[in-house]
Design a protein around this motif. Structure first.
Motif, PDB file in Angstrom:
ATOM      1  N   SER A   6       0.836  -1.209   0.000  1.00 43.25           N
ATOM      2  CA  SER A   6       0.000   0.000   0.000  1.00 43.25           C
ATOM      3  C   SER A   6       0.864   1.249   0.000  1.00 43.25           C
ATOM      4  N   ASP A  53      -6.046  -0.158  -4.353  1.00 39.72           N
ATOM      5  CA  ASP A  53      -5.453  -0.727  -3.138  1.00 39.72           C
ATOM      6  C   ASP A  53      -6.426  -1.710  -2.494  1.00 39.72           C
ATOM      7  N   GLU A  54      -6.226  -2.966  -2.774  1.00 40.85           N
ATOM      8  CA  GLU A  54      -7.105  -4.024  -2.250  1.00 40.85           C
ATOM      9  C   GLU A  54      -8.570  -3.652  -2.360  1.00 40.85           C
TER      10      GLU A  54
END
Ligand SMILES: Nc1ncnc2c1ncn2[C@@H]1O[C@H](COP(=O)(O)OP(=O)(O)OP(=O)(O)O)[C@@H](O)[C@H]1O
Ligand SMILES: [Mg+2]
Lengths: 227, 246
Positions: free
Chosen positions: B46, B166-167
């Motif tokens: 991240s 991000d995820e």
């Protein structure tokens, strides 16, 4: 002194002095509180803004100011406003009422600035990140994304500050500026009916603050439901 | 011209206090390339992604976006962020705005579009992700999957050259993962350059041109999905994959 006598005295006081309590007292109390919270909110916003300044010295001065105000009794600040302020700036010819107002506004601004600061801080940082990732600058992010959400935290807290102020203004009676607690002093002085005058003033304070608190709670719930 | 990477990082270092999170990451993303980043929790995935649009500012190293070094203090990073869409794990939709306003705010405020143009585009985007009927609602009552689809089209409304994810599905209930992955798949098929941090190995394998394996603040291995998933070279990659692919 029997219960019936007390009740009779209260009725009598209300008949003779209702305008002292309800007109002078209540209106001055509300006036003082409104002025205080209104200007306190403006000054408090400026302080909160200044606390985000780029300049360390500005932030330092504001922090020191807020800490001093929050760390000293409001009564002391009122004494300062009443005795010292007119001496420091004699040119302005401040009346007792104005001096007390100024002291109350300064006191309130310190609390309001904290209310605003924590209201802003309570907005999820992800909101700022999302806005910045779209290309908004810091100012646009604050105005369009953070503040509109912070208002939901700030307004109810400001309402509560107003309720607090209604009670705090009673301290102004020390200087006989004519709010509810001054009404009590006046009527007590004229009639020697201490308990009865206190009960009347106490009930008035309670009715005002209780009603306002309920109104604020409803308002707050509406605002949260709006999401 | 097309060989010039869209994003190129040079020796990125980032620390949080004493914690050294990125330890010299030099990577690149070409136009229309889809790059997935996998790796254990805390490895800096991240942080690396957030450096790409300067949400995290690296202490050392450079980030070139379309040829411009955006770590240069003289560069207005806000202008470059307009060209880099980002989608967050926790959606971060704006709760005080309607679904449509979530999309139109940035393009109108940043003078990319008139309100009318932005509204039209918002409806088109909402149609594409099946949210047109929610246009005038506040996003508060949307499901997680709907919020994430909204967040994706909000980013698309700025017509970015690259999307950073991000995820995007890890905060979703399992039954909603598919609908969000489908939106991303369609986007990628349409040629959108993308960098995707993900724990969805199947998804990474399916859509990526290249997969990066990160561990301990470094990219330890990089290759095609089949290279990374079928014949991983680095023992740490093998170890990680054996754990997640059980
Ligand atoms: N703002 C921050 N302040 C302090 N430490 C941070 C911050 N952001 C990340 N970290 C730390 O940096 C390390 C790397 O974090 P990062 O979020 O990049 O990992 P990740 O690979 O994305 O992990 P995950 O798969 O769990 O999301 C972690 O130890 C994390 O706790
Ligand atoms: Mg992460």
């Amino acid at each position: 002194m029997s219960f019936t006598t007390i009740c009779e005295n209260i009725v009598m006081l209300l008949r003779e002095y209702w305008h002292v309590f309800l007109i002078e007292g209540v209106s001055y109390t509300l006036l003082l509180s409104v002025i205080t919270v209104f200007f306190g909110a403006i000054l408090g916003s400026l302080l909160a803004l200044g606390k985000r300044s780029r300049f360390r010295i500005v932030r330092g001065i504001i922090t020191a100011f807020v800490e001093v105000i929050r760390g000293t009794p409001i009564l002391l600040q009122l004494y300062f406003g009443y005795f010292i302020l007119p001496m420091m700036v004699p040119a302005l010819n401040l009346s007792a009422f104005t001096s007390i107002c100024i002291a109350l506004v300064i006191n309130s601004s310190a609390y309001v600035s904290e209310v605003i600061r924590s209201g802003i801080q309570a907005v999820d940082h992800g909101q700022t990140e999302a806005a910045r990732s779209l290309g908004l600058n810091a100012r646009q992010t604050m105005l369009r994304i953070v503040l509109p959400q912070a208002v939901k935290n700030i307004l109810p807290a400001l309402g509560n500050e107003f309720v607090m102020m209604i009670k705090e203004t009673s301290l102004a009676s020390t200087f006989f500026v004519g709010e509810l607690m001054t009404s009590y002093l006046k009527v007590k002085g004229a009639t020697w009916l201490n308990l009865e005058s206190l009960i009347i003033v106490g009930v008035i304070y309670f009715v005002i603050t209780f009603t306002l608190s309920k109104v604020i709670a409803v308002f707050e719930r509406r605002m949260r439901a709006g999401e | 011209m097309n060989n010039e990477p869209m994003i190129r990082t040079v020796n990125l270092h980032k620390s949080f206090g004493a914690l050294h999170v990125l330890k010299g990451v030099s990577e690149h993303v070409s136009p229309q390339e889809v790059v997935s980043i996998i790796g254990p929790s805390g490895s800096g995935k991240s942080t690396f992604l957030r450096c790409l649009n300067m949400l995290e500012v690296p202490e050392e190293g450079q980030i070139f976006f379309e040829g411009v070094d955006i770590t240069d203090k003289k560069v207005d990073v806000n202008l470059h962020r307009q060209k880099m869409g980002m989608v967050f794990q926790l959606f971060n939709v704006f709760p005080h705005l309607t679904v449509k306003q979530n999309i139109t705010l940035a393009p109108v405020l940043l003078k990319k579009k008139s309100q009318q143009e932005a509204d039209d585009m918002a409806m088109e985007l909402l149609n594409r992700v099946g949210l047109a009927d929610k246009a005038d609602n506040k996003p508060g009552r949307l499901s997680g999957g709907q919020k994430q689809r909204l967040a994706i089209v909000r980013a698309l409304a700025m017509e970015p050259d690259v999307m950073l994810f991000d995820e995007p599905t890890s905060a979703l209930d399992p039954e909603m993962v598919g609908e969000v992955l489908d939106v991303i798949k369609n986007l990628v098929k349409g040629g959108m350059t993308s960098v995707i941090v993900t724990h969805e190995m199947g998804f990474a394998k399916e859509i990526s041109d290249r997969v990066l394996f990160m561990d301990d603040g470094m990219v330890l291995e990089s290759g095609t999905p089949s290279e990374i998933f079928n014949t991983p070279q680095n023992p740490r990659t093998r170890d990680f994959l054996s754990k997640v692919l059980m």
